[in-house]
Scaffold this motif. Structure first.
Motif, mmCIF file in Angstrom:
data_model
loop_
_atom_site.group_PDB
_atom_site.id
_atom_site.type_symbol
_atom_site.label_atom_id
_atom_site.label_comp_id
_atom_site.label_asym_id
_atom_site.label_seq_id
_atom_site.Cartn_x
_atom_site.Cartn_y
_atom_site.Cartn_z
ATOM 1 N N LEU A 107 -36.143 -19.051 62.115
ATOM 2 C CA LEU A 107 -35.180 -20.230 62.063
ATOM 3 C C LEU A 107 -34.129 -19.905 63.066
ATOM 4 O O LEU A 107 -33.598 -20.756 63.746
ATOM 5 N N GLY A 108 -33.521 -18.757 63.042
ATOM 6 C CA GLY A 108 -32.358 -18.341 63.719
ATOM 7 C C GLY A 108 -32.592 -18.499 65.103
ATOM 8 O O GLY A 108 -32.091 -19.382 66.052
ATOM 9 N N LEU A 129 -30.515 -12.234 69.250
ATOM 10 C CA LEU A 129 -29.306 -12.226 68.359
ATOM 11 C C LEU A 129 -29.495 -13.143 67.380
ATOM 12 O O LEU A 129 -29.082 -12.826 66.199
ATOM 13 N N PHE A 130 -29.823 -14.424 67.618
ATOM 14 C CA PHE A 130 -29.846 -15.448 66.515
ATOM 15 C C PHE A 130 -31.011 -15.123 65.627
ATOM 16 O O PHE A 130 -30.794 -15.255 64.202
ATOM 17 N N GLY A 131 -31.848 -14.567 66.085
ATOM 18 C CA GLY A 131 -33.189 -14.293 65.374
ATOM 19 C C GLY A 131 -32.748 -13.035 64.205
ATOM 20 O O GLY A 131 -33.026 -12.916 62.950
ATOM 21 N N PHE A 132 -32.207 -12.075 64.865
ATOM 22 C CA PHE A 132 -31.686 -11.062 63.906
ATOM 23 C C PHE A 132 -30.653 -11.429 62.758
ATOM 24 O O PHE A 132 -30.553 -11.209 61.671
ATOM 25 N N ALA A 133 -29.532 -12.451 63.302
ATOM 26 C CA ALA A 133 -28.719 -12.805 62.263
ATOM 27 C C ALA A 133 -29.512 -13.835 61.311
ATOM 28 O O ALA A 133 -29.021 -13.466 60.133
ATOM 29 N N THR A 256 -36.987 -6.267 62.129
ATOM 30 C CA THR A 256 -37.974 -7.484 61.881
ATOM 31 C C THR A 256 -37.273 -8.355 62.615
ATOM 32 O O THR A 256 -37.929 -9.244 63.598
ATOM 33 N N GLY A 257 -36.055 -8.807 62.881
ATOM 34 C CA GLY A 257 -35.332 -9.748 63.467
ATOM 35 C C GLY A 257 -35.615 -9.469 65.132
ATOM 36 O O GLY A 257 -35.920 -10.560 65.561
ATOM 37 N N SER A 261 -37.853 -12.276 66.841
ATOM 38 C CA SER A 261 -37.278 -13.095 67.964
ATOM 39 C C SER A 261 -37.869 -13.228 69.180
ATOM 40 O O SER A 261 -37.467 -13.952 70.255
ATOM 41 N N VAL A 262 -38.561 -11.944 69.826
ATOM 42 C CA VAL A 262 -39.184 -12.079 70.874
ATOM 43 C C VAL A 262 -40.451 -12.503 71.089
ATOM 44 O O VAL A 262 -41.314 -13.118 71.877
#
Lengths: 343, 307
Positions: A107-108, A129-133, A256-257, A261-262
């Protein structure tokens, strides 16, 4: 739990590392372009000549290698994350998907894609970064919701994770149904898992996150062993349980994030590899963590190589391969062992 | 290809027409029988006054036929011409809302063939709404589709000119590229992952008609994820990026391609952008798409000197 000798640890990890390097080399030779050892020798023997960036060199070094190394990082991250979450929750079903971490990361990242955030924040690209957040916020949410009387009930946490994951998945579906149709296309492919078209800078960033995360988790491997015995016993053995759990959750969601995210959503690695490795080498986390990480890497590299070569020039989503190849093998091993396999 | 479009038979009738039909230019009202691409018969004895289009390409055909007022409903994706955007929306083109469609009380619903079309026909016919199904497979089918829709909506005069120009341009392109060398073309339908156009897609036909050679003709389906390696090996001379949004220069994607300096297309600076709608919608503007593609593949033939 049997004692783990340093010798056994070194030999196992070394063997798997050799296998990992072998897999990287093997996968480098697979693909549409016919590249053999002679070509490689030619490429590297005269790097300054005009032939340096011939088509084969470009394919090998700029197309295949970054993709293989990315699969290596993502596979390792998902497998380690699975091991840690299963230990933390003392439940064989736990993995980044079940706990909603993957959906949170997804979602991030989707929000970043939709906002058109191809910009960098600091030195870091915004999508990971959004993925991790997203992943971290999800795990923190799940963690705090599950906290009853300052203690975490693992059963509650699993349930909250599943529900949170379902809510997040529904939000993703909602976004894809109302978003600009031109962007939905990209999101859908991204959700199916995609390791192609990543470049070295991105690979470095992901590797940085993943390696830091894995090192933190490795450092706490002994604590994870205690946690698996049960929280009461762990406390009696002098472990700061809540502190360890927090670090482990953050470490798991970090890797995981970064991976999600990639690569988008690649299922099955986080649940298949940890169980397979537990069957083979037991559940001492000092050995299990590196072994799961290395075999997760090998597994995803092989799966992605199949994904890009099986129907070449058409590519198959890599998640399809991880599930179709891994699932039956897992069931076979389960039947062969004919005993419960967890912990 | 399930059904081949069949020409409409029109029968002149002497009976008086219903009161709601406007006077016809061609004189007395007559009955038209249209046979759609599923081989179904659709009859009208007066020009349909309320039409719903369930595909952007159909909306473009209907507006090109001058049915601006008759079209009362379109899909969420119908964005051309500008006027189409202000029509009532009946949902997506894959999943139109039956209720919303029926509430518009159309006499005629025109759709392209999709998996769900048989069910859609049945449901709409329960409301007494006539459904006309188009299933164009090749660029030539567009001409037949325009003609059959024109007949059904009593717009044959208008269609004659439209079809004439289309055919003329199409034949001109075919004639001009006849026998000349065919440069390799990679048409990128989507980036990250790379999506190619394969056999059976309109874009693939357009490349071939425009005198190019689609290097991704081995794709397993009309639009499939395509491996970058194969593109580098095929070494296309022309790269065409599809822009999903009109007038989008696709700068980031152009930059991405420029990394692959081994490719002839990159070395010679032959990376172009073409609007996706022009080459994916089987409507009257597809001839513009063909001209665009022809211009980038064979600028020496199709690019007119600046006036």
């Amino acid at each position: 739990m049997k004692a783990l000798s340093l010798k056994k640890w070194l030999i196992t990890v070394l063997l798997l590392t050799i296998l990992l390097v072998g897999t990287i080399i093997f996968c480098s030779f697979q693909g549409s372009a016919d590249i053999n050892f002679k070509d490689v020798i030619e490429i590297f023997s005269n790097p300054l000549s005009q032939n340096w960036w011939n088509t084969k060199a470009v394919i090998l070094l700029k197309v295949r290698l970054p993709r293989i190394l990315l699969a290596c990082m993502v596979g390792g991250a998902l497998a380690v994350s699975g091991v840690v979450l299963q230990a933390l929750l003392r439940n064989p079903l736990a993995d980044p998907y079940v706990l909603g971490v993957s959906s949170g990361s997804a979602l991030g990242a989707i929000i970043a894609i939709l906002l058109g955030l191809n910009i960098n924040i600091g030195a870091l690209p915004s999508i990971p970064l959004f993925g991790f957040a997203g992943g971290l916020l999800t795990i923190l949410f799940v963690y705090h919701i599950s906290k009853i009387h300052r203690k975490i009930s693992t059963q509650t946490m699993l349930l909250v994770g599943v529900i949170t994951g379902a809510i997040l998945a529904a939000i993703i579906m909602f976004i894809t149904s109302i978003a600009d149709p031109n962007k939905v296309h990209g999101i859908i492919f991204w959700l199916m898992g995609n390791l192609s078209s990543q470049e070295y800078p991105m690979l470095l960033i992901v590797s940085f996150y993943v390696l830091i995360g894995i090192l933190i988790l490795l450092y706490h491997a002994r604590d994870l062993n205690l946690l698996v015995l049960g929280e009461e016993s762990a406390i009696q053995l002098g472990l700061e349980v809540e502190h360890t759990k927090k670090i482990a959750f953050i470490g798991a969601s970090l890797i995981t994030g970064a991976a999600v995210s990639v690569s988008g959503l690649i299922g099955f690695v986080g649940i298949l590899i940890p169980h397979l490795m537990r069957m083979i080498i037991g559940s001492d986390h000092r050995l299990l963590l590196p072994v799961a990480g290395l075999s997760g890497s090998i597994y995803l590299m092989l799966a992605d190589t199949l994904a890009r070569t099986l129907l070449a020039p058409t590519e198959i989503p890599v998640g399809v391969i991880t599930a179709i190849c891994g699932g039956p093998f897992f069931i076979y091993l389960l039947r062969k062992k004919r005993k419960p396999i967890f912990l | 290809m399930v059904a081949v479009p069949v020409l409409i038979i029109s029968i002149l009738l002497m009976a008086s027409c219903s009161s709601q039909a406007p006077p016809l230019k061609s004189g007395a009202p007559y009955e038209v029988i249209g046979i759609d691409d599923l081989g179904r018969e659709v009859r009208f004895n007066h020009p349909p006054q309320r039409i719903v289009s369930l595909d952007p390409s159909i909306t473009e055909i209907l507006f090109a036929l001058g049915l601006n007022n008759e079209v009362v409903g379109v899909t969420d994706y119908c964005d051309y011409p500008e006027e189409a955007r202000s029509k009532s929306k009946v949902g997506g083109y894959l999943d139109p809302n039956i209720e919303a469609t029926a509430l518009l009380e159309p006499e005629l619903v025109v759709t392209t063939l999709k998996t769900d079309t048989p069910r859609l026909i049945q449901q709409l016919e329960n409301f007494g709404i006539k459904v006309f199904v188009l299933d164009p497979q090749k660029i030539e089918d567009i001409l037949e589709n325009i003609s059959s829709l024109a007949k059904l909506t009593y717009r044959e005069e208008r269609a004659k000119q439209l079809v004439g120009t289309f055919k003329e341009k199409l034949n001109e392109v075919k004639r001009k590229v006849d026998g000349i060398s065919r440069p390799g073309v990679f048409l990128e339908m989507g980036a990250d992952p790379l999506i190619s156009v394969g056999p059976g897609s309109f874009a693939n036909d357009l490349i071939e008609i425009a005198g190019g050679r689609n290097v991704a003709s081995q794709s397993s389906s009309r639009y499939s994820r395509y491996t970058l390696e194969e593109i580098l090996l095929a070494d296309p001379e022309v790269i065409i990026i599809c822009s999903m949004v009109p007038d989008d220069p696709c700068l980031a994607q152009k930059r991405w391609w420029k990394r692959w300096t081994n490719m002839s297309a990159v070395r010679n600076g032959r990376i172009y952008v073409v609007e996706a709608n022009l080459i994916t919608r089987p409507g009257p503007r597809m001839i513009e798409g063909l001209m665009e593609i022809a211009k980038v593949i064979h600028p020496e033939i199709f690019l007119e000197p600046e006036r």
